[in-house]
Design an enzyme around this catalytic site. Structure first.
Site, PDB file in Angstrom:
ATOM      1  N   SER A   9      -6.292  28.030  24.875  1.00  0.00           N
ATOM      2  CA  SER A   9      -5.998  29.465  24.876  1.00  0.00           C
ATOM      3  C   SER A   9      -5.439  29.953  26.199  1.00  0.00           C
ATOM      4  O   SER A   9      -4.889  31.047  26.279  1.00  0.00           O
ATOM      5  CB  SER A   9      -7.273  30.249  24.565  1.00  0.00           C
ATOM      6  OG  SER A   9      -8.216  30.092  25.621  1.00  0.00           O
ATOM      7  N   SER A  14     -11.494  26.582  27.411  1.00  0.00           N
ATOM      8  CA  SER A  14     -10.665  25.557  26.768  1.00  0.00           C
ATOM      9  C   SER A  14     -10.037  24.636  27.805  1.00  0.00           C
ATOM     10  O   SER A  14      -9.845  23.440  27.550  1.00  0.00           O
ATOM     11  CB  SER A  14      -9.590  26.199  25.891  1.00  0.00           C
ATOM     12  OG  SER A  14      -8.700  26.999  26.646  1.00  0.00           O
ATOM     13  N   CYS A  96     -12.351  34.312  11.364  1.00  0.00           N
ATOM     14  CA  CYS A  96     -11.358  33.648  12.200  1.00  0.00           C
ATOM     15  C   CYS A  96     -11.696  32.176  12.409  1.00  0.00           C
ATOM     16  O   CYS A  96     -10.823  31.304  12.297  1.00  0.00           O
ATOM     17  CB  CYS A  96     -11.280  34.375  13.536  1.00  0.00           C
ATOM     18  SG  CYS A  96     -10.053  33.726  14.658  1.00  0.00           S
ATOM     19  N   GLY A 120     -13.321  25.492  22.962  1.00  0.00           N
ATOM     20  CA  GLY A 120     -14.136  25.892  24.106  1.00  0.00           C
ATOM     21  C   GLY A 120     -15.324  26.724  23.728  1.00  0.00           C
ATOM     22  O   GLY A 120     -15.808  27.533  24.540  1.00  0.00           O
ATOM     23  N   CYS A 188     -11.170  38.581  17.585  1.00  0.00           N
ATOM     24  CA  CYS A 188     -10.717  37.192  17.711  1.00  0.00           C
ATOM     25  C   CYS A 188      -9.205  37.101  17.872  1.00  0.00           C
ATOM     26  O   CYS A 188      -8.455  37.603  17.037  1.00  0.00           O
ATOM     27  CB  CYS A 188     -11.162  36.423  16.468  1.00  0.00           C
ATOM     28  SG  CYS A 188     -10.687  34.702  16.452  1.00  0.00           S
TER      29      CYS A 188
END
Length: 336
Positions: A9, A14, A96, A120, A188
C-alpha cells in the site's frame, strides 16, 4: 524459491512485511491494488501508488498494479450503501477484506503463479487458523472473520507477532521509505472520510423526528439512514427540557423516518442478550464474542445461528459479531 505477492500500500506495515519475507528467502513481488474512488473526495491513490513503488524499488522487488475498481465499487461500496438504505449498519472493512484483499487479489496472485499472498494486517495465521495480533491495540482479526481455511492456507501476515512500535523501529533500522508515514485510517482503501458526508452522496434522505422513549417529539434529524444504534449525537434536540443532556440512539424506524433516543444507554428495555445471525460461519459452542471492533469481550453460546450473550447489549442490525476461543478467531456472523 517460493513466490509470494505482497499487497503493497505504501504504508509502513506492508513495507515491513515485504522486507521480512525477502529476508526470509521468499521471491517477493509487490502489488498495489487500485480501487474505485468517489469523485467528490480528493484522490490520493496516485500518491499512494508512488509510495508503494518507492518501497518496491528500495527492496529491489518487482512491482505490479492490480485494478479492482469494479469489484470494489460493486462488492464493497454498493453493498454498503444498500445496507444503510435498509437502516442497517454494515462493516465495510469486513466486506473489503473478503472481496478485495482475500478475493480478487488472492485469485490474481494464485493465477500469476504465487504460492501465497501477504498483507500488513495486525493478525496472525498459525496452522491455518486466524489468531489475534500480538499488539492488542492494533489487532485486526475482527475484520477478518470471513476468512476460511481456504484463504488462510495461502496467506501470510508477517507482522502479526509484532507491536506497532516494533514495526516502526524495524522500518527505521532498515531505512524503509515509509518508516515515518502516518497510519492510514477510515474507510478501507479510501481513507478518512465522514461516513455521513459519504452516504449523502448516494442516499436521498429527508428530515425526521427524534423521539424520546415515551414517543414524544424532542428534536429533528437529517435522515434515519445516517444514524446507528448506540450512536451519541448526530441529531438535534429542540425540546428545551432535554437540551444540553447527552442522548444516544436506541431505536429507529426507517419506514416512518424516526429515531428514538435516550439519556440512559443501558436501559434494559433497549438491550437484548439474544441475537440471530446471517452469513454465519461459527460452529455451535461456547465462546467469547465481540460485537464491535475492540469492543468488550462477552461470553456467549452459539446454537444454530442464535447467539446467547452473558449480558444484554445494544446491537445494530448489519454489524458483525465475532467469536473467539482464547486468541483464535473461530468465525463470525451478521446480526439481523
Amino acid at each position: 524459491m517460493k513466490k509470494v505477492f505482497v499487497a503493497l500500500s505504501g504504508g509502513v506495515d506492508s513495507a515491513v512485511s515485504a522486507h521480512i519475507l525477502k529476508k526470509d528467502g521468499w521471491d517477493v513481488t509487490g502489488v498495489f491494488i487500485r480501487v474505485w474512488q468517489p469523485d467528490f473526495l480528493p484522490c490520493s491513490q496516485d500518491e499512494e501508488e508512488r509510495a508503494a513503488m518507492r518501497v518496491a524499488a528500495h527492496l529491489g522487488i518487482p512491482f505490479k498494479t492490480l485494478d479492482l475498481s469494479k469489484e470494489y465499487k460493486e462488492e464493497v461500496v454498493d453493498v454498503m450503501i444498500s445496507e444503510y438504505k435498509k437502516g442497517r449498519t454494515p462493516n465495510p472493512d469486513v466486506l473489503c477484506n473478503e472481496s478485495i484483499k482475500f478475493g480478487g487479489f488472492l485469485d490474481y496472485a494464485l493465477n500469476e503463479g504465487a504460492e501465497k499472498i501477504a498483507t500488513g494486517h495486525h493478525a496472525q495465521v498459525i496452522e491455518k487458523k486466524l489468531v489475534r495480533g500480538a499488539d492488542a491495540s492494533k489487532d485486526q482479526a475482527y475484520f477478518l472473520w470471513k476468512l476460511t481455511e481456504k484463504e488462510l492456507s495461502h496467506t501470510l501476515m508477517p507482522i502479526g507477532h509484532m507491536s506497532k512500535d516494533e514495526v516502526r523501529k524495524y522500518a527505521e533500522e532498515n531505512n524503509l521509505p515509509s518508516a515515518y508515514k502516518p497510519d492510514s485510517q477510515g474507510l478501507c482503501f479510501i481513507g478518512h472520510v465522514d461516513m455521513k458526508t459519504f452516504l449523502l452522496n448516494f442516499i436521498e434522505t429527508s428530515n425526521g423526528d427524534v423521539l424520546n422513549e415515551s414517543g414524544e417529539v424532542v428534536g429533528t434529524h437529517d435522515g434515519s439512514e445516517l444514524v446507528t444504534l448506540g450512536q451519541r449525537g448526530g441529531f438535534t434536540i429542540t425540546k428545551k427540557e432535554e437540551m444540553g443532556n447527552v442522548h444516544y440512539v436506541v431505536g429507529k424506524d426507517i419506514s416512518k423516518n424516526t429515531i428514538t433516543v435516550s439519556e440512559n444507554f443501558n436501559n434494559e428495555e433497549n438491550l437484548t442478550s439474544s441475537l440471530t445471525l446471517t452469513d454465519s460461519n461459527i460452529e455451535n459452542g461456547k465462546y467469547v464474542c465481540e460485537i464491535r471492533y475492540h469492543g468488550e469481550k462477552i461470553e456467549c453460546e452459539v446454537q444454530d445461528d442464535v447467539v446467547t450473550l452473558s449480558k444484554p447489549v445494544l446491537m445494530a442490525p448489519g454489524q458483525s459479531l465475532v467469536a473467539y476461543e482464547r486468541d483464535v478467531c473461530v468465525g463470525g456472523g451478521i446480526v439481523t
